[in-house]
Motif scaffolding. Structure first.
Motif: not given
Length: 76
Positions: A17, A19, A46-47, A51
């Motif tokens: 991932n 990030h 943020y996730w 995401v």
């Protein structure tokens, strides 16, 4: 909430991932970089927004002081 936290943990530590929370922690004898993660609650928000629930409008945000007493907490 705990299920989301487990999903987040799996995501943030997955080296595949991309990030912004990856940091170079060290280098081995061959000069290969060894990575670790450095994050705070902002990473979880943020996730969630970018995401997990990317197709929706922003679902979470950080606040300084909650208006009501907290019912549940996540600890990182």
């Amino acid at each position: 909430m705990r299920k989301l936290q487990r999903q987040f943990d799996k995501w943030i530590y997955d080296r595949n991932n991309k990030h912004p929370y990856w940091v170079i922690a060290d280098e081995d004898e061959e000069g290969d970089k060894i990575y670790g993660v450095c994050f705070n609650t902002e990473a979880f928000v943020y996730w969630l927004n970018d995401v997990k629930f990317v197709k929706r409008k922003k679902v979470e945000r950080l606040i300084d002081k909650p208006a009501d007493p907290l019912k549940k907490k996540l600890r990182f």
